[in-house]
Design a protein around this motif. Structure first.
Motif, PDB file in Angstrom:
ATOM      1  N   ILE A  83       0.992  -1.403   0.000  1.00 14.22           N
ATOM      2  CA  ILE A  83      -0.051   0.119  -0.016  1.00 14.22           C
ATOM      3  C   ILE A  83       0.997   1.179  -0.154  1.00 14.22           C
ATOM      4  N   THR A  84       0.654   2.260  -0.696  1.00 16.15           N
ATOM      5  CA  THR A  84       1.176   3.234  -0.911  1.00 16.15           C
ATOM      6  C   THR A  84       0.338   4.626  -0.907  1.00 16.15           C
ATOM      7  N   THR A  85       0.636   5.724  -1.124  1.00 14.30           N
ATOM      8  CA  THR A  85      -0.378   6.725  -1.340  1.00 14.30           C
ATOM      9  C   THR A  85      -0.104   7.552  -2.599  1.00 14.30           C
ATOM     10  N   ILE A  86      -1.288   8.143  -3.178  1.00 16.76           N
ATOM     11  CA  ILE A  86      -1.276   8.860  -4.332  1.00 16.76           C
ATOM     12  C   ILE A  86      -2.012  10.051  -3.932  1.00 16.76           C
ATOM     13  N   ARG A  87      -1.588  11.387  -4.871  1.00 12.11           N
ATOM     14  CA  ARG A  87      -2.118  12.574  -4.360  1.00 12.11           C
ATOM     15  C   ARG A  87      -3.348  12.805  -5.452  1.00 12.11           C
ATOM     16  N   MET A  88      -4.312  12.959  -5.115  1.00 16.95           N
ATOM     17  CA  MET A  88      -5.556  13.433  -5.816  1.00 16.95           C
ATOM     18  C   MET A  88      -5.603  15.000  -5.437  1.00 16.95           C
ATOM     19  N   PHE A  89      -6.883  15.228  -4.689  1.00 19.51           N
ATOM     20  CA  PHE A  89      -6.924  16.466  -4.239  1.00 19.51           C
ATOM     21  C   PHE A  89      -6.603  16.231  -2.568  1.00 19.51           C
ATOM     22  N   THR A  90      -6.861  15.188  -2.249  1.00 19.09           N
ATOM     23  CA  THR A  90      -5.883  14.868  -0.841  1.00 19.09           C
ATOM     24  C   THR A  90      -5.144  13.573  -1.306  1.00 19.09           C
ATOM     25  N   GLN A  91      -4.401  13.018  -0.361  1.00 17.55           N
ATOM     26  CA  GLN A  91      -3.605  11.917  -0.261  1.00 17.55           C
ATOM     27  C   GLN A  91      -4.794  10.737  -0.106  1.00 17.55           C
ATOM     28  N   ARG A  92      -4.605   9.713  -1.005  1.00 15.56           N
ATOM     29  CA  ARG A  92      -5.359   8.282  -0.869  1.00 15.56           C
ATOM     30  C   ARG A  92      -4.477   7.055  -0.794  1.00 15.56           C
ATOM     31  N   PRO A  93      -5.096   6.099  -0.209  1.00 17.84           N
ATOM     32  CA  PRO A  93      -4.348   4.852  -0.424  1.00 17.84           C
ATOM     33  C   PRO A  93      -4.371   4.180  -1.622  1.00 17.84           C
ATOM     34  N   ALA A  94      -3.535   3.390  -2.057  1.00 14.30           N
ATOM     35  CA  ALA A  94      -3.392   2.701  -3.234  1.00 14.30           C
ATOM     36  C   ALA A  94      -2.560   1.436  -3.286  1.00 14.30           C
ATOM     37  N   LEU A  95      -2.936   0.619  -4.237  1.00 11.94           N
ATOM     38  CA  LEU A  95      -2.083  -0.611  -4.059  1.00 11.94           C
ATOM     39  C   LEU A  95      -1.065  -0.427  -5.142  1.00 11.94           C
ATOM     40  N   ARG A  96       0.237  -0.430  -4.806  1.00 19.21           N
ATOM     41  CA  ARG A  96       1.536  -0.468  -5.599  1.00 19.21           C
ATOM     42  C   ARG A  96       1.505  -0.987  -6.935  1.00 19.21           C
ATOM     43  N   THR A  97       0.731  -2.197  -6.956  1.00 22.58           N
ATOM     44  CA  THR A  97       0.669  -2.954  -8.071  1.00 22.58           C
ATOM     45  C   THR A  97      -0.616  -2.680  -8.910  1.00 22.58           C
ATOM     46  N   GLU A  98      -1.563  -1.559  -8.499  1.00 25.43           N
ATOM     47  CA  GLU A  98      -2.597  -1.309  -9.397  1.00 25.43           C
ATOM     48  C   GLU A  98      -2.909   0.172  -9.398  1.00 25.43           C
ATOM     49  N   LEU A  99      -1.652   1.037  -9.498  1.00 28.30           N
ATOM     50  CA  LEU A  99      -1.917   2.476  -9.291  1.00 28.30           C
ATOM     51  C   LEU A  99      -2.801   3.066 -10.462  1.00 28.30           C
ATOM     52  N   SER A 100      -2.731   2.411 -11.547  1.00 31.47           N
ATOM     53  CA  SER A 100      -3.535   2.749 -12.569  1.00 31.47           C
ATOM     54  C   SER A 100      -5.168   2.859 -12.294  1.00 31.47           C
ATOM     55  N   LYS A 101      -5.461   1.882 -11.408  1.00 28.89           N
ATOM     56  CA  LYS A 101      -6.964   2.213 -10.949  1.00 28.89           C
ATOM     57  C   LYS A 101      -7.162   3.248  -9.819  1.00 28.89           C
ATOM     58  N   GLY A 102      -6.099   4.005  -9.634  1.00 29.65           N
ATOM     59  CA  GLY A 102      -6.364   4.972  -8.616  1.00 29.65           C
ATOM     60  C   GLY A 102      -6.607   4.685  -7.105  1.00 29.65           C
ATOM     61  N   GLY A 103      -6.952   5.566  -6.401  1.00 28.46           N
ATOM     62  CA  GLY A 103      -7.070   5.224  -4.992  1.00 28.46           C
ATOM     63  C   GLY A 103      -7.956   4.093  -4.710  1.00 28.46           C
ATOM     64  N   GLN A 104      -7.493   3.133  -3.883  1.00 30.52           N
ATOM     65  CA  GLN A 104      -8.209   2.105  -3.232  1.00 30.52           C
ATOM     66  C   GLN A 104      -7.755   1.629  -1.991  1.00 30.52           C
ATOM     67  N   MET A 105      -8.347   1.048  -1.216  1.00 26.77           N
ATOM     68  CA  MET A 105      -7.902   0.375   0.225  1.00 26.77           C
ATOM     69  C   MET A 105      -8.790  -0.865   0.479  1.00 26.77           C
ATOM     70  N   PRO A 106      -8.280  -1.958   0.243  1.00 24.70           N
ATOM     71  CA  PRO A 106      -8.813  -3.388   0.260  1.00 24.70           C
ATOM     72  C   PRO A 106      -8.983  -3.499   1.772  1.00 24.70           C
ATOM     73  N   LEU A 107      -9.885  -4.068   2.207  1.00 22.98           N
ATOM     74  CA  LEU A 107     -10.334  -3.923   3.651  1.00 22.98           C
ATOM     75  C   LEU A 107     -11.311  -5.521   3.797  1.00 22.98           C
ATOM     76  N   VAL A 108     -10.966  -6.378   4.675  1.00 23.12           N
ATOM     77  CA  VAL A 108     -11.931  -7.544   4.999  1.00 23.12           C
ATOM     78  C   VAL A 108     -12.504  -6.739   6.522  1.00 23.12           C
ATOM     79  N   VAL A 109     -13.958  -6.758   6.525  1.00 25.24           N
ATOM     80  CA  VAL A 109     -14.678  -6.284   7.624  1.00 25.24           C
ATOM     81  C   VAL A 109     -15.501  -7.458   8.150  1.00 25.24           C
ATOM     82  N   ARG A 110     -15.422  -7.773   9.419  1.00 26.63           N
ATOM     83  CA  ARG A 110     -16.107  -8.951   9.814  1.00 26.63           C
ATOM     84  C   ARG A 110     -16.848  -8.449  11.189  1.00 26.63           C
ATOM     85  N   PRO A 111     -18.099  -9.336  11.577  1.00 27.91           N
ATOM     86  CA  PRO A 111     -18.541  -8.811  12.867  1.00 27.91           C
ATOM     87  C   PRO A 111     -17.887  -9.444  14.049  1.00 27.91           C
ATOM     88  N   TYR A 112     -17.586  -8.315  14.828  1.00 33.58           N
ATOM     89  CA  TYR A 112     -16.735  -8.892  16.111  1.00 33.58           C
ATOM     90  C   TYR A 112     -17.624  -9.258  17.239  1.00 33.58           C
TER      91      TYR A 112
END
Length: 120
Positions: A83-112
């Motif tokens: 994970i890296t950051t890219i600048r749009m209007f603000t910094q956004r997380p992005a995957l180094r291997t998929e920078l062409s897709k723009g800002g994204q943050m993969p996240l697994v969410v489960r009930p606790y």
């Protein structure tokens, strides 16, 4: 593009300590006085927002974090080094291997450990 990285163990310790503080609150609908009394939550929110954000923006973030971290677990499905950051209007997380897709943050969410509707 440089990413600010939190060591994985440190991130887990912070997350666990914050969850413990939030779960110690006996109500699911705390007042702002109760949220403001949560010192670790306050530290985490201030660190996330930085020094120049007006305090009125802390209120909704504290309430949102209180609700989400008590109800869900979050996990990265990728190595944090990918994970890296890219600048749009603000910094956004992005995957180094998929920078062409723009800002994204993969996240697994489960009930606790409890049902969402029935948690105390």
């Amino acid at each position: 593009m440089k990413a600010q990285q939190v060591p994985k163990k440190l991130g887990r310790r912070v997350h666990q300590r914050l969850r413990e503080e939030l779960l110690a609150v006996e109500t699911k609908s705390p007042t702002m006085v109760e949220l403001d009394a949560l010192s670790y939550l306050d530290c985490v929110v201030r660190e996330m927002m930085g020094p120049h954000v007006p305090m009125q923006h802390e209120v909704p973030l504290k309430a949102l974090m209180f609700t989400l971290l008590r109800a869900f677990e979050f996990e990265l499905p990728v190595d944090p080094k990918d994970i890296t950051t890219i600048r749009m209007f603000t910094q956004r997380p992005a995957l180094r291997t998929e920078l062409s897709k723009g800002g994204q943050m993969p996240l697994v969410v489960r009930p606790y450990g409890r049902t969402i509707l029935g948690w105390p």
